[in-house]
Design a protein around this motif. Structure first.
Motif, PDB file in Angstrom:
ATOM      1  N   GLU A 187       1.054  -1.120   0.411  1.00 37.37           N
ATOM      2  CA  GLU A 187       0.324  -0.013   0.363  1.00 37.37           C
ATOM      3  C   GLU A 187       0.645   1.146  -0.380  1.00 37.37           C
ATOM      4  O   GLU A 187       0.544   1.739  -0.772  1.00 37.37           O
ATOM      5  CB  GLU A 187      -0.940   0.451   1.262  1.00 37.37           C
ATOM      6  CG  GLU A 187      -1.883  -1.108   0.910  1.00 37.37           C
ATOM      7  CD  GLU A 187      -3.329  -0.823   1.899  1.00 37.37           C
ATOM      8  OE1 GLU A 187      -4.416  -1.166   1.975  1.00 37.37           O
ATOM      9  OE2 GLU A 187      -3.008  -0.655   3.555  1.00 37.37           O
ATOM     10  N   GLY A 222      -1.345   2.617  -2.960  1.00 34.29           N
ATOM     11  CA  GLY A 222      -2.316   3.555  -2.210  1.00 34.29           C
ATOM     12  C   GLY A 222      -2.930   2.024  -2.176  1.00 34.29           C
ATOM     13  O   GLY A 222      -2.827   1.107  -1.809  1.00 34.29           O
ATOM     14  N   LYS A 223      -3.701   2.553  -1.426  1.00 34.03           N
ATOM     15  CA  LYS A 223      -4.848   2.082  -0.428  1.00 34.03           C
ATOM     16  C   LYS A 223      -5.930   1.064  -1.394  1.00 34.03           C
ATOM     17  O   LYS A 223      -5.655   1.348  -2.200  1.00 34.03           O
ATOM     18  CB  LYS A 223      -5.895   3.203   0.583  1.00 34.03           C
ATOM     19  CG  LYS A 223      -5.637   3.224   1.543  1.00 34.03           C
ATOM     20  CD  LYS A 223      -5.135   2.532   2.258  1.00 34.03           C
ATOM     21  CE  LYS A 223      -4.770   2.990   4.295  1.00 34.03           C
ATOM     22  NZ  LYS A 223      -4.858   1.858   4.920  1.00 34.03           N
ATOM     23  N   GLN A 267      -0.136   0.081 -11.312  1.00 34.23           N
ATOM     24  CA  GLN A 267       0.362   1.409 -10.441  1.00 34.23           C
ATOM     25  C   GLN A 267       1.622   0.652  -9.819  1.00 34.23           C
ATOM     26  O   GLN A 267       2.570   2.300  -9.662  1.00 34.23           O
ATOM     27  CB  GLN A 267      -0.817   1.619  -9.023  1.00 34.23           C
ATOM     28  CG  GLN A 267      -2.546   1.782  -9.523  1.00 34.23           C
ATOM     29  CD  GLN A 267      -2.038   2.888  -9.557  1.00 34.23           C
ATOM     30  OE1 GLN A 267      -1.384   3.905  -9.724  1.00 34.23           O
ATOM     31  NE2 GLN A 267      -3.207   3.555 -10.423  1.00 34.23           N
ATOM     32  N   TYR A 291       4.500   3.865 -10.471  1.00 32.37           N
ATOM     33  CA  TYR A 291       5.335   3.791  -9.618  1.00 32.37           C
ATOM     34  C   TYR A 291       7.078   4.233 -10.296  1.00 32.37           C
ATOM     35  O   TYR A 291       7.916   4.523 -10.031  1.00 32.37           O
ATOM     36  CB  TYR A 291       5.443   3.262  -8.516  1.00 32.37           C
ATOM     37  CG  TYR A 291       6.372   3.877  -7.412  1.00 32.37           C
ATOM     38  CD1 TYR A 291       5.920   4.492  -6.359  1.00 32.37           C
ATOM     39  CD2 TYR A 291       7.996   2.814  -6.766  1.00 32.37           C
ATOM     40  CE1 TYR A 291       6.346   4.712  -5.488  1.00 32.37           C
ATOM     41  CE2 TYR A 291       8.299   3.362  -5.019  1.00 32.37           C
ATOM     42  CZ  TYR A 291       7.763   4.762  -5.329  1.00 32.37           C
ATOM     43  OH  TYR A 291       8.426   4.828  -3.682  1.00 32.37           O
TER      44      TYR A 291
END
Length: 82
Positions: free
Chosen positions: A18, A22-23, A34, A38
């Motif tokens: 996370e 992210g969450k 994601q 990153y």
């Protein structure tokens, strides 16, 4: 084309994962997407071997080492999904 429901199903993420993507919960496909956002944003592809990802301080807890191939990456990320 039907999506594989196992890949599309939102999964819980470890706190280490996370911190990078992210969450959660989020589907594996979104986690990988994601991760690449990153990696590209922080310029973490090895310039000599573009298929290798160089882990920064946030990625090291996820990968468990300082450099992984993109194929290893998906396998190692599985350990952080439930």
């Amino acid at each position: 084309m039907a999506t594989n429901s196992a890949f599309a199903k939102p999964q819980n993420l470890t706190p280490e994962l996370e911190a990078v993507v992210g969450k959660g919960p989020m589907p594996r496909t979104e986690v990988v997407k994601q991760l690449w956002v990153y990696i590209k944003k922080h310029n973490l592809q090895n310039p000599q071997a573009r298929r290798n990802i160089l882990a920064d301080d946030k990625l090291k807890p996820v990968f468990g080492k300082s450099e992984v191939t993109m194929f290893e990456m998906t396998k190692l990320v599985s350990n952080h999904l439930s």
